[in-house]
Design a protein around this motif. Structure first.
Motif, PDB file in Angstrom:
ATOM      1  N   LYS A 117       0.843  -1.197   0.000  1.00 57.64           N
ATOM      2  CA  LYS A 117       0.000   0.000   0.000  1.00 57.64           C
ATOM      3  C   LYS A 117       0.883   1.252   0.000  1.00 57.64           C
ATOM      4  CE  LYS A 117      -3.864   2.279   2.319  1.00 57.64           C
ATOM      5  NZ  LYS A 117      -3.263   3.611   2.167  1.00 57.64           N
ATOM      6  N   LEU A 118       1.907   1.217   0.867  1.00 54.36           N
ATOM      7  CA  LEU A 118       2.833   2.352   0.927  1.00 54.36           C
ATOM      8  C   LEU A 118       3.518   2.553  -0.420  1.00 54.36           C
ATOM      9  CD1 LEU A 118       4.432   4.404   2.886  1.00 54.36           C
ATOM     10  CD2 LEU A 118       6.221   2.672   2.828  1.00 54.36           C
ATOM     11  N   VAL A 119       3.974   1.451  -1.009  1.00 53.33           N
ATOM     12  CA  VAL A 119       4.678   1.527  -2.295  1.00 53.33           C
ATOM     13  C   VAL A 119       3.748   2.130  -3.362  1.00 53.33           C
ATOM     14  CG1 VAL A 119       5.758   0.180  -4.136  1.00 53.33           C
ATOM     15  CG2 VAL A 119       6.192  -0.424  -1.745  1.00 53.33           C
ATOM     16  N   ARG A 120       2.521   1.661  -3.376  1.00 48.62           N
ATOM     17  CA  ARG A 120       1.549   2.184  -4.346  1.00 48.62           C
ATOM     18  C   ARG A 120       1.329   3.689  -4.146  1.00 48.62           C
ATOM     19  NH1 ARG A 120      -4.747   1.353  -3.478  1.00 48.62           N
ATOM     20  NH2 ARG A 120      -4.104   2.815  -1.862  1.00 48.62           N
ATOM     21  N   ASP A 121       1.030   4.078  -2.881  1.00 48.02           N
ATOM     22  CA  ASP A 121       0.737   5.483  -2.602  1.00 48.02           C
ATOM     23  C   ASP A 121       1.931   6.387  -2.929  1.00 48.02           C
ATOM     24  OD1 ASP A 121      -1.705   4.576  -1.791  1.00 48.02           O
ATOM     25  OD2 ASP A 121      -1.308   4.784   0.364  1.00 48.02           O
ATOM     26  N   CYS A 122       3.107   5.916  -2.529  1.00 48.20           N
ATOM     27  CA  CYS A 122       4.325   6.700  -2.786  1.00 48.20           C
ATOM     28  C   CYS A 122       4.551   6.864  -4.278  1.00 48.20           C
ATOM     29  CB  CYS A 122       5.538   5.997  -2.195  1.00 48.20           C
ATOM     30  SG  CYS A 122       5.600   6.086  -0.419  1.00 48.20           S
ATOM     31  N   THR A 123       4.430   5.762  -4.991  1.00 46.23           N
ATOM     32  CA  THR A 123       4.703   5.785  -6.419  1.00 46.23           C
ATOM     33  C   THR A 123       3.706   6.713  -7.122  1.00 46.23           C
ATOM     34  OG1 THR A 123       5.544   3.540  -6.217  1.00 46.23           O
ATOM     35  CG2 THR A 123       5.077   4.311  -8.443  1.00 46.23           C
TER      36      THR A 123
END
Lengths: 331, 331
Positions: free
Chosen positions: B311-317
């Protein structure tokens, strides 16, 4: 035993220092010599109703006060007449058995080095507080006296810390660890790798290798060897995190009536935890490597903390840790 | 969005990684490409009853696994066919939008630098975890990628961290602090003094000066700039102390019936505290300075933590932080 106390060091000087000394003398069986302005001390003693105790103390008159804003080296020049400088010179001259101050740590380090002088063979003195863990307490050495270090200094920190923990804290074969970013021997920068090699090959030292900061709160070592920058970071972050966590737990307990009830149920145990993690209960920290006992008291020490500190100073001085360190370094 | 995941990185790979990915795809609306041994992954998927989810994932076959014991540089040579190396090369070739691994941090840093490559102008990539405080979360930059640093690297860590906290965490004008042994500008060693001067004179950066470790747990800054040795010390000691304190509180609550009753009364609030201080809830940490999004997941991540990380990776990206950092460095 006579302990020389800097009456004008710390946030609550001279009032709380004087009060703490007055309350400590008889129970601890010590003499106190106060370094500071004679008139101000007399006035303070009167105000506190401590004339009788005060009469039993020697006063080493000092016309100046060294503050937190003063440069450490000022103890040798501009503030050579400060209570800290006067007290340390008196110690060097044999007018007392130990010296304690709640004042400027940097100046205390300079004074220990230049006025009290170092033990034979000691490269640098180190600030060495003892802190609590979930198991047994540990010492940080150096906790901030030397921001930049060489590997041979770190070796001495390990030796001095080990001798202290054995003699004063009664730890058998103290486990000496090097604070590092990983446990493997090749971890860290050049300083860490060189220090690792020196510590490992040192006879008589119980070197347990690199210690990761994450394991320190669980009692991974008895002496955590570090350069002063890293040691000071460990010391301050440890204090800050423990205090912040205690504060958050306290907030929970004060949130509402239900929580207050829960707090009442475990009040005693919570106080126990608070006491375990309270670095103030250790009273003070030695400046290791000075030729005579020099101690730093917490900057915001109140009378009770001053008492604890003086007890520590007395016990340490009686333990003969200075001689033990001299011996350890000579071997 | 397609996230490439190292299926063989971390303590619980490939089982928990596969499970976490399977559970995350639909809720997060992401595609997953797994880097790892095709046969082993298929067998694992069958064992977990995840054949259907597994069919929706692309597999980037990798015949090797890079372990915690491998040298970081092995990702370029001996372990060039490892799941981590295969995944990172795939990212570089545009076969996905981001890469995440719970494996060897050192190798991940080398891979980010040499396989994914750095953004234009970036001297060194930095490991940059976000941690909780009593107030708002803060980032440690660098948290351990570069044990030895120069002052200009520390300046870039501040710029990259600031851009990340603003774009991903929504912090307005993030407060950038330099981790140091005192707040005054002259404190610390040469590195700290040089970095202070560079950070202070950098336009567009909200530099709040030196930050003492003791104030970090209280939210003294949004970005704590440090060399990797100091940053790693902060990171690990902070985690360790918080965990140790939570453990001590837990012990108190399990001591006897009376204390268990107290625990029951405040169970919800205690869970809240635990969650606040749980670094796992932040899921992962970016390797800042890589030309494409690269993330480190916690080494002992289980399925739930893998989900949080994705989720973090998605949001950050989605936030476009890589472009924001490029912009910040160009100014």
């Amino acid at each position: 035993m006579r302990i020389i106390v800097d009456a004008f060091g710390g946030d609550n000087a001279p009032r709380e220092i004087l009060l703490g000394c007055a309350q400590a003398m008889e129970p601890l069986g010590i003499d106190v010599a106060l370094a500071g302005d004679k008139d101000q001390l007399l006035a303070c003693a009167k105000e506190l109703g401590l004339e009788e105790s005060f009469r039993k103390m020697e006063v080493l008159h000092a016309s100046q006060t060294l503050t937190m804003e003063d440069e450490p080296s000022s103890i040798l020049k501009e503030k050579a007449a400060s209570s800290m400088a006067v007290g340390m010179r008196a110690l060097a001259q044999g007018k007392g058995d130990a010296f304690a101050s709640a004042g400027n740590s940097g100046a205390l380090t300079v004074g220990a080095t230049m006025l009290v002088k170092r033990m034979k063979g000691v490269k640098r003195v180190a600030f060495a507080p003892v802190l609590p863990t979930t198991k047994t307490p540990f010492m940080v050495c150096d906790g901030g006296a030397n921001v930049v270090c060489r590997a041979d200094m770190l070796l001495q920190f390990g030796l001095m810390g080990s001798a202290y923990m054995e003699n004063v804290m009664g730890v058998q074969a103290p486990r000496v660890g090097l604070v590092n970013v990983g446990t493997e021997s090749h971890k860290g920068d050049d300083l860490r790798q060189e220090a690792y090699a020196l510590l490992k090959s040192c006879p008589g030292l119980n070197f347990v290798g690199n210690v990761e900061p994450r394991d320190i709160p669980y009692g991974a070592c008895d002496v955590a060897v570090a350069d002063g920058f890293t040691g000071n970071t460990v010391l301050k972050l440890y204090e800050g995190t423990a205090l912040a966590m205690m504060g958050m737990v306290k907030d929970i307990f004060q949130k509402n009536v239900k929580n207050k009830l829960a707090a009442a149920l475990i009040y005693g145990d919570l106080q126990g935890l608070k006491k375990t993690m309270d670095y103030n209960s250790y009273g003070g920290a030695p400046i290791l490597g000075a030729a005579k006992p020099v101690f730093k008291m917490h900057g915001n020490a109140k009378a009770k903390a001053v008492q604890s500190a003086l007890k520590l100073v007395r016990d340490c001085t009686q333990s003969g840790y200075v001689e033990a360190i001299t011996q350890a370094l000579a071997n």
